[in-house]
Design a protein around this motif. Structure first.
Motif, short mmCIF file in Angstrom:
data_model
loop_
_atom_site.label_atom_id
_atom_site.label_comp_id
_atom_site.label_asym_id
_atom_site.label_seq_id
_atom_site.Cartn_x
_atom_site.Cartn_y
_atom_site.Cartn_z
N ASP A 22 2.99 -5.51 12.42
CA ASP A 22 3.61 -6.55 13.23
C ASP A 22 4.61 -5.92 14.19
O ASP A 22 4.83 -4.71 14.18
N LYS A 23 5.25 -6.76 15.00
CA LYS A 23 6.15 -6.22 16.03
C LYS A 23 7.38 -5.56 15.43
O LYS A 23 7.98 -4.67 16.06
N THR A 24 7.78 -5.96 14.21
CA THR A 24 8.95 -5.33 13.57
C THR A 24 8.58 -4.01 12.92
O THR A 24 9.47 -3.26 12.51
N LYS A 25 7.30 -3.75 12.77
CA LYS A 25 6.77 -2.56 12.10
C LYS A 25 7.11 -2.54 10.61
O LYS A 25 7.01 -1.51 9.95
N GLY A 26 7.49 -3.72 10.10
CA GLY A 26 7.83 -3.82 8.69
C GLY A 26 6.69 -4.31 7.82
O GLY A 26 6.72 -4.15 6.60
N LEU A 27 5.69 -4.92 8.43
CA LEU A 27 4.55 -5.47 7.70
C LEU A 27 3.26 -4.83 8.20
O LEU A 27 3.20 -4.30 9.31
N MET A 28 2.24 -4.90 7.37
CA MET A 28 0.94 -4.36 7.78
C MET A 28 -0.19 -5.28 7.32
O MET A 28 -0.02 -6.10 6.42
N MET A 29 -1.30 -5.13 7.97
CA MET A 29 -2.56 -5.75 7.55
C MET A 29 -3.64 -4.69 7.63
O MET A 29 -3.62 -3.82 8.51
N LEU A 30 -4.59 -4.77 6.71
CA LEU A 30 -5.71 -3.84 6.68
C LEU A 30 -6.83 -4.37 7.57
O LEU A 30 -6.88 -5.57 7.88
N PRO A 31 -7.74 -3.51 7.99
CA PRO A 31 -8.87 -3.99 8.78
C PRO A 31 -9.62 -5.15 8.12
O PRO A 31 -10.05 -6.09 8.79
N CYS B 69 0.84 -1.19 0.00
CA CYS B 69 0.00 0.00 0.00
C CYS B 69 0.88 1.25 0.00
O CYS B 69 1.98 1.25 0.55
N HIS B 70 0.36 2.32 -0.61
CA HIS B 70 1.08 3.58 -0.70
C HIS B 70 0.21 4.70 -0.14
O HIS B 70 -0.97 4.81 -0.49
N THR B 71 0.79 5.54 0.67
CA THR B 71 0.01 6.61 1.28
C THR B 71 -0.53 7.61 0.27
O THR B 71 -1.58 8.22 0.50
N TRP C 261 2.23 -6.46 2.82
CA TRP C 261 1.61 -7.51 3.63
C TRP C 261 2.61 -8.62 3.97
O TRP C 261 2.49 -9.26 5.00
N THR C 262 3.56 -8.86 3.08
CA THR C 262 4.51 -9.97 3.24
C THR C 262 5.94 -9.50 2.99
O THR C 262 6.17 -8.38 2.51
N PHE C 263 6.89 -10.38 3.28
CA PHE C 263 8.30 -10.07 3.06
C PHE C 263 8.72 -10.31 1.61
O PHE C 263 9.84 -9.96 1.24
N SER C 264 7.85 -10.90 0.81
CA SER C 264 8.18 -11.17 -0.60
C SER C 264 7.05 -10.67 -1.50
O SER C 264 6.32 -11.47 -2.09
N PRO C 265 6.89 -9.35 -1.60
CA PRO C 265 5.73 -8.77 -2.29
C PRO C 265 5.72 -8.92 -3.81
O PRO C 265 4.78 -8.47 -4.44
N THR C 266 6.75 -9.55 -4.37
CA THR C 266 6.74 -9.81 -5.82
C THR C 266 6.62 -11.29 -6.12
O THR C 266 6.82 -11.71 -7.26
N VAL C 267 6.30 -12.09 -5.11
CA VAL C 267 6.14 -13.54 -5.29
C VAL C 267 4.83 -13.96 -4.63
O VAL C 267 4.60 -13.65 -3.45
N LEU C 268 3.99 -14.65 -5.39
CA LEU C 268 2.71 -15.11 -4.83
C LEU C 268 2.92 -16.41 -4.06
O LEU C 268 3.35 -17.41 -4.62
N THR C 269 2.65 -16.36 -2.77
CA THR C 269 2.73 -17.54 -1.89
C THR C 269 1.56 -17.47 -0.93
O THR C 269 0.76 -16.54 -0.95
N ASN C 270 1.49 -18.46 -0.03
CA ASN C 270 0.47 -18.43 1.01
C ASN C 270 0.96 -17.71 2.26
O ASN C 270 0.34 -17.81 3.34
N ASP C 271 2.05 -16.94 2.15
CA ASP C 271 2.59 -16.23 3.31
C ASP C 271 1.59 -15.25 3.92
O ASP C 271 1.64 -15.00 5.13
#
Length: 220
Positions: A154-163, A110-112, A121-131
């Protein structure tokens, strides 16, 4: 989406970048409709990002600005599962299929300056996985303290999830499907390919002799 106001609907925020990216392709191959081109691009993108093979059929027609739909008919990331059901049940999808489609959030970020939200959402945003599912279940998500719209990190503040993502694990009917896909990437790919094909073909009056095509990804 080529016209206002549909192109500027909230759920379409940022898609202008993708449409502009495909304009040179449209100029080089003017015989293809925008509708078919955008779907073809989606099919190819999924496969190039190591996702499942998606069958493709041409036959979509382009319409003018008079055909623009009213705002509010697409998913709102700030809402929960009742809203998701209102949107997707209308199109004939069930809870399992809603969860399978949500797995596309394994890709991108996502971009502000587009949706207002921020982060991948994931650590590999250019690869489709079930992560997407494993992270949704296994990470400790808390509401981000910032000036933007409500989202989780998440606790690292590197990932996000939407409501709308977090709501999937709070819903008694949808959570089991999150758990199934978190455990089985092959099942996710199978169900995702099936439901995204239905989504891409929804309402298209294909001619009876229209050929269904599949493409071999370049990374195969």
């Amino acid at each position: 989406m080529r016209f206002s106001p549909e192109g500027s609907h909230g759920a379409n925020a940022g898609l202008k970048h993708a449409r502009d990216f495909l304009e040179p392709v449209k100029a080089k191959f003017p015989w293809i409709t925008y509708s078919d081109l955008w779907i073809l691009a989606g099919v190819c993108a999924i496969q190039e990002m190591q996702g499942p093979t998606i069958p493709y059929r041409p036959g979509r027609t382009d319409k003018d600005a008079a055909a623009c739909t009213p705002d509010g008919r697409l998913p709102d990331a700030a809402q929960g599962t009742k809203h998701l059901r209102d949107i997707f049940y209308r199109m004939g999808f069930n809870d399992q299929e809603i969860v399978a489609l949500s797995g596309a959030h394994a890709l991108g970020r996502c971009h502000t300056d587009r949706s207002g939200f921020d982060g991948p959402w994931t650590f590999s945003p250019t690869v489709l996985t079930n992560d997407y599912y494993t992270l949704l279940l296994n990470e400790k998500w808390h509401i981000r303290k910032w000036d933007g719209p409500q989202q989780f990190q998440d606790k690292t503040k590197g990932l996000m999830m939407l409501p709308a993502d977090y709501a999937l694990i709070q819903d008694k009917a949808m959570r089991p499907w999150v758990e199934k896909y978190a455990k089985d990437n092959d099942l996710f790919f199978k169900d995702f390919a099936s439901v995204v094909t239905r989504l891409f073909e929804l309402g298209v009056p294909f001619k009876p002799d229209t050929e269904t095509m599949t493409f071999k990804p370049t990374n195969a």
